[in-house]
Design a protein around this motif. Structure first.
Motif, mmCIF file in Angstrom:
data_model
loop_
_atom_site.group_PDB
_atom_site.id
_atom_site.type_symbol
_atom_site.label_atom_id
_atom_site.label_comp_id
_atom_site.label_asym_id
_atom_site.label_seq_id
_atom_site.Cartn_x
_atom_site.Cartn_y
_atom_site.Cartn_z
ATOM 1 N N LYS A 15 -9.975 -1.315 4.615
ATOM 2 C CA LYS A 15 -8.926 -2.735 5.257
ATOM 3 C C LYS A 15 -8.135 -3.127 3.640
ATOM 4 O O LYS A 15 -6.963 -3.499 3.506
ATOM 5 N N LEU A 16 -8.967 -3.555 2.641
ATOM 6 C CA LEU A 16 -7.982 -3.921 1.096
ATOM 7 C C LEU A 16 -7.418 -3.076 0.710
ATOM 8 O O LEU A 16 -6.058 -3.698 0.809
ATOM 9 N N GLN A 18 -5.316 -0.804 2.185
ATOM 10 C CA GLN A 18 -4.162 -0.744 2.990
ATOM 11 C C GLN A 18 -3.060 -1.994 2.957
ATOM 12 O O GLN A 18 -1.915 -1.691 2.954
ATOM 13 N N GLU A 19 -4.243 -2.807 2.284
ATOM 14 C CA GLU A 19 -3.246 -4.115 2.032
ATOM 15 C C GLU A 19 -2.497 -4.331 0.863
ATOM 16 O O GLU A 19 -1.338 -4.275 0.686
ATOM 17 N N LYS A 22 1.057 -1.571 1.309
ATOM 18 C CA LYS A 22 1.558 -2.284 1.285
ATOM 19 C C LYS A 22 2.326 -4.031 0.288
ATOM 20 O O LYS A 22 3.424 -3.932 0.474
#
Length: 58
Positions: A15-16, A18-19, A22
């Motif tokens: 998740k991190l 993926q952030e 972005k």
């Protein structure tokens, strides 16, 4: 607001990352937009006006 989650460390790292992807894209676009605008601000032809408008994304 902090949220408690029970997930594996691996899931949280995914998740991190993926952030961060972005964020990297945002920083690239911001720099890509800023470079020509900075040049234009310093090189506005006589008799011209530079207008900066911001359209927020929802």
């Amino acid at each position: 607001m902090p949220v408690s989650e029970r997930e594996s460390v691996t899931d949280e790292i995914v998740k991190l990352s993926q952030e961060f992807e972005k964020l990297a894209e945002h920083l690239f676009v911001a720099k890509w937009q800023q470079t020509p605008f900075s040049w234009l601000q310093n090189n506005v032809p006589k008799g011209w006006v530079a207008l900066n408008m911001d359209f927020a994304e929802i």
